[in-house]
Write a protein that holds these residues in place. Structure first.
Motif, PDB file in Angstrom:
ATOM      1  N   TYR A 256      -5.217 -11.114  21.306  1.00 19.48           N
ATOM      2  CA  TYR A 256      -4.324 -10.617  22.348  1.00 19.48           C
ATOM      3  C   TYR A 256      -3.441  -9.507  21.777  1.00 19.48           C
ATOM      4  O   TYR A 256      -2.992  -9.562  20.625  1.00 19.48           O
ATOM      5  CB  TYR A 256      -3.475 -11.758  22.899  1.00 19.48           C
ATOM      6  N   THR A 300      -7.869  -6.658  25.909  1.00 19.15           N
ATOM      7  CA  THR A 300      -6.976  -7.432  25.043  1.00 19.15           C
ATOM      8  C   THR A 300      -5.518  -7.330  25.480  1.00 19.15           C
ATOM      9  O   THR A 300      -4.661  -8.018  24.919  1.00 19.15           O
ATOM     10  CB  THR A 300      -7.109  -6.983  23.581  1.00 19.15           C
ATOM     11  N   TYR A 312      -9.437 -16.953  23.874  1.00 16.60           N
ATOM     12  CA  TYR A 312      -9.620 -16.220  25.117  1.00 16.60           C
ATOM     13  C   TYR A 312     -10.423 -17.057  26.115  1.00 16.60           C
ATOM     14  O   TYR A 312     -10.914 -18.143  25.795  1.00 16.60           O
ATOM     15  CB  TYR A 312     -10.319 -14.880  24.856  1.00 16.60           C
TER      16      TYR A 312
END
Length: 336
Positions: A256, A300, A312
């Protein structure tokens, strides 16, 4: 008949007790070896096919030797959500998911070695390298317990592993499983969908979870992940066992955006150096590709695609799978 002295009687009792204990231990060891509690294939007396429900740490022994799977995915939970069936459908290669949560490169190299021992000519190998591969410790230490003995090529190590109490419980468990007419089975291809587990922990938009997900990475590099990177050398050595015609894809799994180091910082330079070293390990393999999802890109930055900074969700996992399949198709065309 003359009676034994107390000392003689005691010595006789000790010898009898030790002999009985040794006999029981050898008897158990023979039974455990024959039952083969994790279906490692060292004994085929009770090998009936199918993976008994268990965690991936031990199930990798059975799945990793299954001749039906000519492609393998190696890593931890950061690649776990990539569905092998999707890769198989896109490439025509029968993939098995050998990812084991909370493992690092040391355990993953052993899983790769086990797979290659049973598949000397695989059609494809996919390896996911995350930040744990960037350790500077040449021992590549493991944070969680792992059954190294189970996948070892050393027979005495395997026999010592069978003498564990937890393994004795598995001997009993597998014996009962074998006697059932309808045996419950785990997915043969090893896919473990962690989304339901995360959803049970709470909504991904929960303020507490969101705050943790959005916490920025520090600028200073982790002193133990700033180089050198011994996993790169180990990776290169492991690739030496992969046939030159076999495509190999190295994946840096998605992170992320908040967890990515800021450009120009010491952490960013260390992270880039690690990825460069690991990608460089592929240089000697003629059929290799690197997929770098560990960088800033629109996907992302989408919080809806992440549970936390490193795990994810399905839509992104499908994109990663599609990228892997594209890379494998290119590598196979180049080979042809």
């Amino acid at each position: 008949m003359a009676s034994l002295t107390p000392d003689a009687a005691w010595h006789r009792f000790v010898r009898l007790a030790l002999g009985t204990a040794a006999g029981l231990a050898l008897g158990y060891l023979g039974l455990a070896y024959a039952i083969d509690p994790y279906d490692s294939g060292r004994s085929t007396l009770f090998s009936v096919g199918g993976v008994r429900p268990q965690g991936p740490r031990t199930a990798s022994a059975s799945r990793g030797r299954d001749p039906a799977f000519t492609g393998a995915i190696i890593g931890n939970s950061h690649i776990q959500l990539v569905e092998p069936a999707r890769l198989s459908a896109l490439t025509g290669i029968a993939f098995v998911q050998l990812a084991v949560p909370a493992t690092g490169p040391g355990e993953q190299f052993l899983i790769l070695d086990w797979y290659l021992r049973h598949h000397p000519g695989p059609e494809a190998v996919v390896v996911a390298a995350d930040e744990y591969w960037c350790t500077d410790d040449p021992a590549l230490p493991n944070a969680k317990p792992f059954p190294f003995w189970l996948l070892s090529s050393d027979v005495p190590a395997y026999l010592r592993g069978l003498m564990r109490f937890s393994v004795a419980q598995e001997v009993v468990g597998r014996s009962g499983w074998l006697m059932r007419r309808r045996r419950p089975l785990s997915p043969a291809d090893g896919w473990w969908d962690y989304e339901p587990d995360y959803l049970r922990l709470g909504d991904a938009d929960d303020p507490r979870l969101a705050a943790d997900r959005d916490r920025p990475a520090p600028d200073a590099p982790d002193p133990h992940r700033a180089g050198p990177f011994p996993a790169a050398a180990r990776f290169a050595a492991a690739l030496g066992r992969v046939p030159r015609a076999t495509p190999v894809v190295l994946v840096f799994p998605p992170l992320y955006a908040a967890g990515l180091p800021r450009p120009g910082t010491g952490r960013a330079r260390a992270d880039a150096a690690c990825r460069e070293a690991l990608a460089g390990a592929l240089a000697a393999h003629p059929r290799a590709a690197v997929l770098d999802w560990r960088r800033d890109r629109p996907e992302t930055r989408d919080a809806a695609l992440f549970f936390d900074q490193t795990h994810y969700r399905h839509p992104l996992a499908r994109q990663v799978a599609d990228d892997i399949a594209d890379a494998l198709r290119r590598l196979r065309v180049d080979r042809d």
